[in-house]
Structures are given as structure tokens and as C-alpha cells.
Design a protein around this motif. Structure first.
Motif, PDB file in Angstrom:
ATOM      1  N   GLY A   1       0.953  -1.475  -0.158  1.00 53.55           N
ATOM      2  CA  GLY A   1      -0.463  -0.252  -0.013  1.00 53.55           C
ATOM      3  C   GLY A   1       1.005   1.350   0.011  1.00 53.55           C
ATOM      4  O   GLY A   1       1.639   0.992   0.495  1.00 53.55           O
ATOM      5  N   SER A   2       0.216   2.289  -0.036  1.00 54.06           N
ATOM      6  CA  SER A   2       1.156   3.961   0.074  1.00 54.06           C
ATOM      7  C   SER A   2       2.099   3.424   1.342  1.00 54.06           C
ATOM      8  O   SER A   2       2.873   4.079   0.682  1.00 54.06           O
ATOM      9  N   THR A   3       0.842   3.511   2.243  1.00 59.43           N
ATOM     10  CA  THR A   3       2.267   3.815   3.835  1.00 59.43           C
ATOM     11  C   THR A   3       2.727   3.209   3.931  1.00 59.43           C
ATOM     12  O   THR A   3       4.366   3.504   3.828  1.00 59.43           O
ATOM     13  N   ASP A   4       3.337   1.804   3.167  1.00 63.11           N
ATOM     14  CA  ASP A   4       4.252   0.440   3.171  1.00 63.11           C
ATOM     15  C   ASP A   4       5.361   1.433   1.704  1.00 63.11           C
ATOM     16  O   ASP A   4       6.442   1.058   2.196  1.00 63.11           O
ATOM     17  N   VAL A   5       4.986   1.864   0.609  1.00 65.00           N
ATOM     18  CA  VAL A   5       5.881   2.276  -0.057  1.00 65.00           C
ATOM     19  C   VAL A   5       6.737   3.363   0.022  1.00 65.00           C
ATOM     20  O   VAL A   5       7.730   3.298   0.103  1.00 65.00           O
ATOM     21  N   LEU A   6       5.855   4.432   0.586  1.00 69.43           N
ATOM     22  CA  LEU A   6       6.791   5.737   1.185  1.00 69.43           C
ATOM     23  C   LEU A   6       7.500   5.670   1.906  1.00 69.43           C
ATOM     24  O   LEU A   6       8.328   6.089   2.025  1.00 69.43           O
ATOM     25  N   GLY A   7       7.037   4.755   3.693  1.00 60.54           N
ATOM     26  CA  GLY A   7       7.930   4.198   4.359  1.00 60.54           C
ATOM     27  C   GLY A   7       9.343   3.671   3.686  1.00 60.54           C
ATOM     28  O   GLY A   7      10.299   4.051   4.048  1.00 60.54           O
ATOM     29  N   ARG A   8       9.328   3.019   3.152  1.00 55.36           N
ATOM     30  CA  ARG A   8      10.364   2.231   2.680  1.00 55.36           C
ATOM     31  C   ARG A   8      11.367   2.996   1.377  1.00 55.36           C
ATOM     32  O   ARG A   8      12.603   2.870   1.536  1.00 55.36           O
ATOM     33  N   ALA A   9      10.643   4.166   0.681  1.00 57.48           N
ATOM     34  CA  ALA A   9      11.463   4.975   0.246  1.00 57.48           C
ATOM     35  C   ALA A   9      12.124   5.650   0.878  1.00 57.48           C
ATOM     36  O   ALA A   9      13.270   5.971   0.558  1.00 57.48           O
ATOM     37  N   ILE A  10      11.213   6.083   2.043  1.00 56.76           N
ATOM     38  CA  ILE A  10      12.360   7.433   3.136  1.00 56.76           C
ATOM     39  C   ILE A  10      13.194   6.092   3.684  1.00 56.76           C
ATOM     40  O   ILE A  10      14.275   7.066   3.873  1.00 56.76           O
ATOM     41  N   GLY A  11      12.681   5.620   3.950  1.00 52.87           N
ATOM     42  CA  GLY A  11      13.567   4.030   5.034  1.00 52.87           C
ATOM     43  C   GLY A  11      15.270   3.862   3.769  1.00 52.87           C
ATOM     44  O   GLY A  11      16.400   3.785   4.798  1.00 52.87           O
ATOM     45  N   ILE A  12      14.844   3.944   2.612  1.00 56.25           N
ATOM     46  CA  ILE A  12      16.308   3.807   1.642  1.00 56.25           C
ATOM     47  C   ILE A  12      17.025   5.039   1.852  1.00 56.25           C
ATOM     48  O   ILE A  12      18.446   4.526   1.343  1.00 56.25           O
ATOM     49  N   GLU A  13      16.649   5.858   2.321  1.00 56.64           N
ATOM     50  CA  GLU A  13      16.955   7.626   1.547  1.00 56.64           C
ATOM     51  C   GLU A  13      17.763   7.514   2.743  1.00 56.64           C
ATOM     52  O   GLU A  13      18.794   7.920   3.294  1.00 56.64           O
ATOM     53  N   LEU A  14      17.350   7.071   4.456  1.00 57.67           N
ATOM     54  CA  LEU A  14      18.062   7.770   5.906  1.00 57.67           C
ATOM     55  C   LEU A  14      18.777   5.959   5.513  1.00 57.67           C
ATOM     56  O   LEU A  14      20.281   6.806   5.585  1.00 57.67           O
ATOM     57  N   GLY A  15      19.503   5.423   5.204  1.00 55.06           N
ATOM     58  CA  GLY A  15      19.791   4.263   5.278  1.00 55.06           C
ATOM     59  C   GLY A  15      21.350   4.686   4.348  1.00 55.06           C
ATOM     60  O   GLY A  15      22.616   4.439   4.547  1.00 55.06           O
ATOM     61  N   HIS A  16      20.933   5.063   2.848  1.00 53.05           N
ATOM     62  CA  HIS A  16      22.093   5.220   2.266  1.00 53.05           C
ATOM     63  C   HIS A  16      22.454   7.328   2.688  1.00 53.05           C
ATOM     64  O   HIS A  16      24.299   7.341   2.987  1.00 53.05           O
TER      65      HIS A  16
END
Length: 333
Positions: free
Chosen positions: A48-63
């Protein structure tokens, strides 16, 4: 002699440390964070949208920080189970929640025994995005504007049916808000998710739907659904020719706005310097090509702001949707 010099040096060093500006002390604390993986709780199922956006933000924080952000999907009770887990987690910046209008503004009015309070249980971190809802009708409905649809609904009370992803879902409450503001009479048909509601709308079993653009856009472009209005204060890039509800001229809609929104919160008591670090990095992430692509695919608009602005949004939205839920007598299944 050497002992006295050593003591003197120690005293001078202590004095110098005491004179360090508070900003440098805070900076030192910030540099130590994060020193281990961060947990990002998504209170819904994957996809869902919450999952998609959360993962995208998580990837950027990790980088950016060279620490993994581990996504943990904890669905249930409209997102309340995952939200409650985060509320009860240590306030150290290592457990975050990707919140949604449902978990942070609507659920308190739907679940009387909710174990968390969106204002008192969390520290607002970052408002990530807003997703405008689009009001569409089946091609057979003889209404080409919102004013015509409202007039039709008033002439035939309860004859026009709208679908939603379930009782208490964002689409349900947005439509009830539209009804409340315009005086229109629509019949609610709840589904287990948005997809089956769209399927029945396309088949003519429903007459209208008021939900996020991504699920509707292909059918609008194919001419199977007609878009009458968008819920945002301004028109959206995906549908530039579709007016806002506020532009309709229908009495009661002058200041209408009913977008879905998403944002990150942490447990209450999370240190302010860590909240500030997270806020800055998430705001920067919203400018990355990867996150922009994700946002666009979800029909979302980035909303970089301060934690204070996001906190004000949560508090004001709780009050607004409480009024709608009580007026419409909405209960969960």
C-alpha cells in the motif's frame, strides 16, 4: 611537582569543557546518532501507499547515514496495532512509525479504547506527503460537475451509491465529509479494500468513488470514469483540467479540503536534537529522484516542513475528523 601539574591540567581541561557552547555539546550528541539500525514500523500490509512511502524514506535514510533502516509491517485494527507498538517503544530515535491520516487523526474517534494518543504518545518528526482524493462517477451517471452530482443526489436521496475500502477508511470519511458539507445523500457500500470498490464502480454496480488518484487514473484516461473534482486546495498535476471541490461553487465547499496524508513520528520523549536530525534528512530525501518517483507513482505531493507544523496538522485533523465521524455515526466493522 608532576602531580600538581597534572591536577592543574585536569582542572583547566574541565573548565574548558564546561565553557563549550551548548550547540557544540548537542552537535556531539547528534554525531553519535545513529549508531545502529533504525526500525521503521509500517502499520499496514506490504504494497500500500504507506508501505511504499515508508520504504522509500527508509532507503534514503540508510544511504545518508550508512545504517540500515529495517521495515517492520505490523498491520491490524486500521493501523492501530503498529502505532501502539511504536508508542510503547524506547524514545531513543531507533523506532519510527510511518503514520497516515487514519492512524494519526481518524482512529481516535473510531476506536474508543485506543491504547495510544496521537498527540501525547508521539513526537512529530516529518510530514512526508499528501495524496489528493479524486471524486469520480461511472460514465453512465448524468453529472459532469460536482454541482450537478449534488443536485442529482438531492433529487434522488440514497439512490447513488459510493464505495470505499471499508467502514472508517479514508475514502469513506472523505465522502461523508462531502455529504456533510453539501447536503447530498449517497449510499455507502463498504468493501475490503479499494480495488474491489473500483471493480464494481467500473461494472456500474456503484455510481461514485472518492479516493486516491493512482487507483482511478487509468480508468479516467480510458473514459470509463469521469473525474468531477479533487479534494486538494489546488488542482493537481495529474489532472490539471479537473477543478477542486472548493471551485465547484456548491454551498458549503468554499474551504473544502480532504486529502490523505502521511508522516513520520517517534515515541514521545525522543530527544529534540534527534528529531531535528531526522526531520532535516527526511526533508532532503523528498528531493531525491527515487523518492520523487515513488511519490509520483502514488499520486502524492511532497510536504517538507518542520516537526511543529506536522504536530499542528495532527492536532487539527483529529478535531476535524472527529466532528465528521460523530455527525455521520461512523463505526468500524
Amino acid at each position: 611537582m608532576s602531580t600538581s601539574i597534572t591536577r592543574r591540567q585536569a582542572c583547566l581541561a574541565a573548565a574548558a569543557t564546561a565553557l563549550l557552547p551548548a550547540s557544540r555539546t548537542a552537535a556531539a550528541a547528534q554525531q553519535a546518532y545513529p549508531s545502529k539500525p533504525i526500525r521503521m514500523v509500517i502499520p499496514f500490509t506490504p504494497g500500500g501507499s504507506t508501505d511504499v512511502l515508508g520504504r522509500a524514506i527508509g532507503i534514503e535514510l540508510g544511504h545518508a547515514w550508512h545504517q540500515p533502516v529495517v521495515v517492520d509491517n505490523l498491520p491490524g485494527a486500521g493501523g492501530s496495532i503498529g502505532a501502539d507498538k511504536v508508542a510503547k517503544s524506547p524514545a531513543d530515535g531507533y523506532t519510527l512509525l510511518m503514520g497516515h491520516i487514519g492512524t494519526l487523526a481518524i482512529n481516535p474517534s473510531l476506536y474508543p479504547k485506543l491504547d495510544y494518543d496521537p498527540v501525547r504518545s508521539f513526537a512529530p518528526v516529518a510530514w512526508v506527503a499528501r495524496v489528493p482524493n479524486v471524486l469520480v462517477v461511472h460514465a453512465s451517471v448524468p453529472a459532469r460537475t460536482l454541482a450537478e452530482l449534488v443536485a442529482l443526489a438531492k433529487a434522488q436521496p440514497g439512490k447513488l451509491a459510493f464505495g470505499s475500502g471499508g467502514n472508517g477508511s479514508a475514502a469513506h470519511i472523505a465522502t461523508e465529509y462531502l455529504k456533510l458539507q453539501t447536503g447530498a445523500s449517497f449510499l455507502h457500500v463498504p468493501y475490503r479494500g479499494t480495488a474491489p470498490a473500483v471493480t464494481d464502480l467500473l461494472a456500474g454496480q456503484l455510481q461514485l468513488l472518492f479516493t486516491g488518484a493512482p487507483a482511478l487514473l487509468p480508468h479516467i484516461k480510458a473514459g470509463k470514469l469521469r473525474a468531477l473534482a479533487v479534494s486538494s486546495p489546488q488542482r493537481i498535476a495529474l489532472l490539471p483540467d479537473v477543478p477542486t471541490v472548493a471551485e465547484s461553487g456548491v454551498p458549503g465547499t468554499k474551504d473544502f479540503e480532504a486529502d490523505q496524508w502521511y508522516g513520520v513520528v517517534a515515541p514521545a520523549g525522543t530527544p529534540a536534537d534527534i528529531v531535528a536530525m531526522l526531520n532535516r534528512q527526511i526533508n532532503q530525501s523528498l528531493n531525491s529522484d527515487e523518492v520523487k518517483a515513488r511519490l509520483n507513482a502514488e499520486g502524492a505531493e511532497p510536504t517538507p516542513s518542520t516537526p511543529q507544523v506536522f504536530g499542528q496538522l495532527i492536532a487539527s485533523e483529529m478535531k476535524r475528523w472527529d466532528r465528521v465521524i460523530k455527525s455521520a455515526h461512523i463505526t468500524v466493522d
